[in-house]
Design an enzyme around this catalytic site. Structure first.
Site, mmCIF file in Angstrom:
data_model
loop_
_atom_site.group_PDB
_atom_site.id
_atom_site.type_symbol
_atom_site.label_atom_id
_atom_site.label_comp_id
_atom_site.label_asym_id
_atom_site.label_seq_id
_atom_site.Cartn_x
_atom_site.Cartn_y
_atom_site.Cartn_z
ATOM 1 N N CYS A 76 0.824 -1.221 0.000
ATOM 2 C CA CYS A 76 0.000 0.000 0.000
ATOM 3 C C CYS A 76 0.855 1.268 0.000
ATOM 4 O O CYS A 76 0.554 2.220 -0.707
ATOM 5 C CB CYS A 76 -0.924 0.016 1.212
ATOM 6 S SG CYS A 76 -2.266 -1.187 1.158
ATOM 7 N N CYS A 111 -4.372 -0.345 10.317
ATOM 8 C CA CYS A 111 -3.992 -0.819 8.979
ATOM 9 C C CYS A 111 -4.059 -2.341 8.915
ATOM 10 O O CYS A 111 -4.501 -2.916 7.914
ATOM 11 C CB CYS A 111 -2.588 -0.337 8.631
ATOM 12 S SG CYS A 111 -2.515 1.382 8.069
ATOM 13 N N CYS A 174 2.755 14.563 37.264
ATOM 14 C CA CYS A 174 3.853 14.560 36.296
ATOM 15 C C CYS A 174 4.608 15.888 36.338
ATOM 16 O O CYS A 174 5.840 15.932 36.264
ATOM 17 C CB CYS A 174 3.325 14.334 34.882
ATOM 18 S SG CYS A 174 2.244 12.917 34.663
ATOM 19 N N CYS A 177 7.420 16.518 39.036
ATOM 20 C CA CYS A 177 8.733 15.939 38.726
ATOM 21 C C CYS A 177 9.363 16.603 37.505
ATOM 22 O O CYS A 177 10.508 17.061 37.559
ATOM 23 C CB CYS A 177 8.599 14.438 38.477
ATOM 24 S SG CYS A 177 8.387 13.442 39.968
ATOM 25 N N CYS A 219 5.793 5.194 35.525
ATOM 26 C CA CYS A 219 5.686 6.392 36.367
ATOM 27 C C CYS A 219 4.494 6.293 37.315
ATOM 28 O O CYS A 219 4.593 6.653 38.487
ATOM 29 C CB CYS A 219 5.565 7.643 35.502
ATOM 30 S SG CYS A 219 7.123 8.193 34.778
#
Length: 258
Positions: A76, A111, A174, A177, A219
């Protein structure tokens, strides 16, 4: 005519100066810059970078027919060096006819199921990581360029909310840190700014290639929070926001980290 040329010249000088100033004021750091010289050399040398073994495997899988349609990716898309150049810099994105974004591995699985009539590859599957690394490697060195739109922006805002929300038994986010304490040491290792410039990534602690989802899950476990399953949409929303934070930074795939 002279006046027009003068104005054009001044405009070009201004544009060039502005571009230089933008680069000079960009203080963002990839995790690459926080590593020692030995690990930087390992990433830079394709003959020493263990992630390149997965890129090579991905190239083989790209050309291998699979599924009920007995089609390969190459049937493809042709040569990946041409058709996939820049693709990884623009994911997560919303596939045509869909109402939510998918990351690059999600696009690969679409796909497979829609065009090749093959089974989905599960998260952290070796072949899926290899295909993702091979596709992303075609964009190495290109700047991250996240797409925009009302639907994408809503998911990106969700990702920012997750990034800034305190959670887990340690009551950390997040941002605490990777924004407030980036560059400081934790257990002797520099805290990175958490820019997703090299995924899928080879981490020495894993002794394997792994996805951004795996790193995010680590995490969550580290802050004693409930980790989502690897197919959870929260990971894609968070990746959208992280790619926005890294906009303009060059892709490094496959990167190496401690």
């Amino acid at each position: 005519m002279t006046a027009r040329l003068l104005c054009l010249g001044l405009a070009l000088v201004f544009a060039a100066s502005y571009a230089v100033a933008q680069v000079a004021t960009d203080k963002r750091r990839s995790g690459y810059q926080d590593m020692g010289e030995a690990l930087q050399k390992m990433q830079d040398d394709d003959t020493a970078n263990p992630g390149m073994l997965f890129v090579q495997l991905g190239g083989q899988l790209w050309a291998k027919p699979v599924g009920a349609e007995n089609k390969s990716c190459a049937d493809c898309h042709g040569a990946a060096a041409n058709s996939m150049k820049g693709v990884a810099t623009r994911y997560p994105a919303i596939p045509q006819g869909a109402d939510r974004p998918v990351d690059l591995e999600g696009r690969i699985n679409l796909c497979r199921t829609e065009n090749q009539k093959a089974d989905r590859l599960p998260p952290e599957n070796r072949d899926l990581l290899a295909l993702e690394a091979y596709v992303a490697h075609q964009s190495r060195g290109m700047p991250i360029a996240p797409p925009y739109g009302p639907v994408l922006d809503a998911f990106r805002a969700q990702g920012e909310g997750i990034y800034r929300r305190r959670q887990g038994q340690l009551n950390l986010s997040c941002a605490i840190c990777h924004d407030d304490n980036a560059g400081k040491k934790l257990a002797g290792i520099a805290i990175p700014e958490a820019h997703p410039t090299g995924y899928p990534i080879y981490r020495l602690e894993w002794q394997a290639l792994g996805s951004l989802k795996r790193r995010l899950r680590n995490c969550l476990v580290g802050i004693r929070a409930e980790a989502w399953p690897l197919d959870a949409p929260e990971y894609v929303a968070l990746e959208l926001y992280l790619m926005e934070r890294a906009k303009g930074m060059p892709l490094e795939t496959p990167a190496v980290r401690p």
